[in-house]
Design an enzyme around this catalytic site. Structure first.
Site: not given
Ligand code: VGL
Ligand code: ZN
Length: 197
Positions: A8, A151, A106, A52, A48, A46
């Site tokens: 991410d 994540c 994801k 979401h 969404h 990430d």
């Molecule tokens: C993440 C919070 C929400 C991350 C992703 O990549 O750690 N944290 N979505």
């Molecule tokens: Zn997220």
């Protein structure tokens, strides 16, 4: 065979982004350098829908960083981030993406969040990454990216539980650190057998 999994490294998780992780951009050049030595490179993203269910904006009276109960367990509510196709969801412009043989997205189902690159937050619904790695004969993983305590940690713990040999390069990760979440994540990763380097 080993793989570098880059979690991410997207604009919304870097300074100026919607869910900015402090110093999130400072790991990019080190990650690029590590890709040069990697046998295989996987990037995660990430990703969404705009409505979401992990977004505080979808829940009346809720603020970002609050906690709610979802059918699959407790869920932190986030500012709207990494909306499919948005600039915030794009990789950091300096991240080398050419070396990536696989990009796994994801969090694209409205009703369920997915911190881990392996399973959604119900800990059951697979993303397909396990099958990809296994069919390529990959057994050893190095994880880097954002955010250490969400994540990266969820992905590392799932990978260790699945039997991969997992190292997290802590100097190439940055944390959100919400209510002590970084300390908890470090403990949980160590307990799951993840090497913190
Ligand atoms: C993440 C919070 C929400 C991350 C992703 O990549 O750690 N944290 N979505
Ligand atoms: Zn997220």
């Amino acid at each position: 065979m080993s793989a570098l999994i880059v979690i991410d490294v997207q604009n919304d998780f870097c300074p100026g982004g919607a869910l900015a992780v402090p110093e999130g951009d400072q790991i990019v050049s080190g990650i690029n350098a590590l890709m040069d030595e990697a046998e295989a490179v996987v990037l995660t993203q990430d990703w969404h829908p705009a409505d979401h269910s992990s977004f505080a904006s979808q829940h009346d009276g809720q603020e970002p960083y609050g906690l709610i109960d979802m059918p699959y367990g407790p869920q932190v509510l986030w500012p709207d981030h990494c909306v499919i196709g948005s600039a915030g969801a794009a990789f950091h412009p300096e991240l080398t993406t050419d070396r990536a043989e696989m990009v796994i997205r994801k969090g694209f189902r409205r009703a369920i969040d997915s911190y881990s690159a392996f399973f959604e937050n119900d800990h059951k619904t697979p993303t397909g990454l396990e099958g990809y790695l296994r069919t390529r004969g990959i057994t050893t993983l190095t994880l880097v990216g954002l955010a250490t305590d969400f994540c990266v940690a969820y992905s590392a713990i799932d990978a260790a539980k699945l039997g991969f040999d997992v190292t997290v390069r802590m100097n190439l990760c940055r944390a959100i650190d919400l209510n002590g979440s970084l300390e908890t994540a470090k403990k949980d990763m160590a307990q799951a057998g993840v090497t913190l380097a």
